[in-house]
Design a protein around this motif. Structure first.
Motif, short mmCIF file in Angstrom:
data_model
loop_
_atom_site.label_atom_id
_atom_site.label_comp_id
_atom_site.label_asym_id
_atom_site.label_seq_id
_atom_site.Cartn_x
_atom_site.Cartn_y
_atom_site.Cartn_z
N ARG A 106 38.59 113.18 -34.91
CA ARG A 106 39.60 113.86 -35.73
C ARG A 106 40.97 113.48 -35.19
O ARG A 106 41.19 113.46 -33.99
CB ARG A 106 39.41 115.38 -35.66
CG ARG A 106 40.45 116.14 -36.48
CD ARG A 106 40.14 117.63 -36.56
NE ARG A 106 38.90 117.82 -37.32
CZ ARG A 106 37.87 118.57 -36.90
NH1 ARG A 106 37.92 119.20 -35.75
NH2 ARG A 106 36.79 118.68 -37.65
N LEU A 123 42.87 114.04 -40.44
CA LEU A 123 41.87 113.07 -40.89
C LEU A 123 40.66 113.17 -39.99
O LEU A 123 40.77 113.01 -38.77
CB LEU A 123 42.46 111.66 -40.84
CG LEU A 123 41.57 110.50 -41.27
CD1 LEU A 123 41.19 110.61 -42.75
CD2 LEU A 123 42.28 109.17 -41.02
N MET A 139 34.39 111.39 -44.55
CA MET A 139 35.80 111.35 -44.16
C MET A 139 36.54 112.40 -44.98
O MET A 139 36.41 112.42 -46.21
CB MET A 139 36.39 109.96 -44.43
CG MET A 139 37.86 109.85 -44.08
SD MET A 139 38.53 108.20 -44.45
CE MET A 139 38.38 108.17 -46.23
N TYR A 141 40.47 114.31 -45.46
CA TYR A 141 41.88 114.26 -45.13
C TYR A 141 42.52 115.47 -45.79
O TYR A 141 42.49 115.61 -47.02
CB TYR A 141 42.50 112.96 -45.63
CG TYR A 141 43.90 112.67 -45.11
CD1 TYR A 141 44.27 112.91 -43.79
CD2 TYR A 141 44.86 112.11 -45.94
CE1 TYR A 141 45.54 112.62 -43.32
CE2 TYR A 141 46.13 111.80 -45.48
CZ TYR A 141 46.47 112.07 -44.16
OH TYR A 141 47.74 111.79 -43.70
N LEU A 162 42.40 105.46 -48.95
CA LEU A 162 41.41 105.81 -47.94
C LEU A 162 40.00 105.36 -48.35
O LEU A 162 39.20 105.00 -47.49
CB LEU A 162 41.45 107.30 -47.64
CG LEU A 162 42.68 107.74 -46.83
CD1 LEU A 162 42.69 109.25 -46.64
CD2 LEU A 162 42.76 107.03 -45.50
#
Length: 188
Positions: A106, A123, A139, A141, A162
Motif C-alpha cells: 500500500r 493505492l 488494485m 485506488y 491504472l
C-alpha cells in the motif's frame, strides 16, 4: 470505414482490460477505483514483478518519458519515485506505507495530474494465490480532497491509466519472470 476501424479498435481495447475494472464511486470530492487481474505465475513471481515498475509502468505516464527512471523501495517509508536525469531532478509518485511481502503493498500518493491538486490517494495491491501457478491481484485506488475540476471528472481517465499499468504488470510477470526475480532497483 472510420466507424468500422473505431469499432475494431474498441473491441481490441476491451479485450485487453483487466478481468474486473470499475469506478466504484465518484463525487466531486473523491473517487474509488477497483481492478482485478489474474496473473499466470505464482505469487512470489508476481510480487517480484510488482517491485520493479521500471519494467512494466508505461513510459507515457512518467515525467521523464522513460520508465527506466522509476524505482520502488518496497518497505514502509520507501518511495515509488522517478529520476529525471535531464534536469537532475526527481519526483515522488507515492510513499510506501504498508508492506506484507507477497500479500499486500500500500502506498499513498496523488498520481499523475492529481499531484497538482489538494488530494490524498491510497493505492493498494492485494495478492491472492490462485493455486500454485496463478495470482489474483486486486488494485484499489481511493482518492479524496479538492480537485478544481471535480474528482469525478478525472476518475474514468485515472481508471483507464491504472488498468493499463495492471495489464503491463501482468504481461511483464508472465513473459519475463527471470528479469522480475533478479532485477532490483537501486535506491535513491
Amino acid at each position: 470505414m472510420r466507424y468500422a476501424l473505431f469499432i475494431v479498435g474498441s473491441l481490441l481495447w476491451s479485450a485487453t482490460i483487466p478481468a474486473s475494472a470499475e469506478v466504484v464511486r465518484a463525487t466531486p470530492a473523491g473517487f474509488e477505483l477497483s481492478q482485478t487481474v489474474t496473473i499466470d505465475v505464482p505469487s512470489a513471481r508476481a510480487w517480484a514483478a510488482l517491485k520493479v515498475p521500471q519494467y512494466w509502468w508505461d513510459k507515457d505516464h512518467t515525467y521523464s518519458d522513460d520508465s527506466a527512471n522509476l524505482y520502488l523501495e518496497a518497505q514502509a517509508g520507501g518511495c515509488f519515485c522517478e529520476r529525471i536525469p535531464e534536469s537532475k531532478g526527481s519526483v515522488e509518485h507515492a510513499r510506501i506505507v504498508y508492506v506484507a511481502p507477497g500479500r499486500m503493498l500500500r502506498m499513498v500518493g496523488a498520481l499523475g495530474p492529481l499531484q497538482a491538486e489538494a488530494v490524498t490517494g491510497t493505492l493498494t495491491f492485494k495478492f491472492d494465490a490462485e493455486g500454485e501457478k496463478a495470482t489474483r491481484i486486486t488494485m484499489t485506488y481511493v482518492v479524496g480532497g479538492y480537485v478544481r475540476a471535480g474528482a469525478d471528472t478525472l476518475a474514468p481517465k485515472v481508471d483507464e491509466v491504472l488498468a493499463l499499468q495492471l495489464l503491463n504488470l501482468k504481461t511483464f510477470a508472465e513473459t519475463a519472470p527471470v528479469k522480475a526475480e533478479k532485477a532490483q532497483p537501486e535506491g535513491r
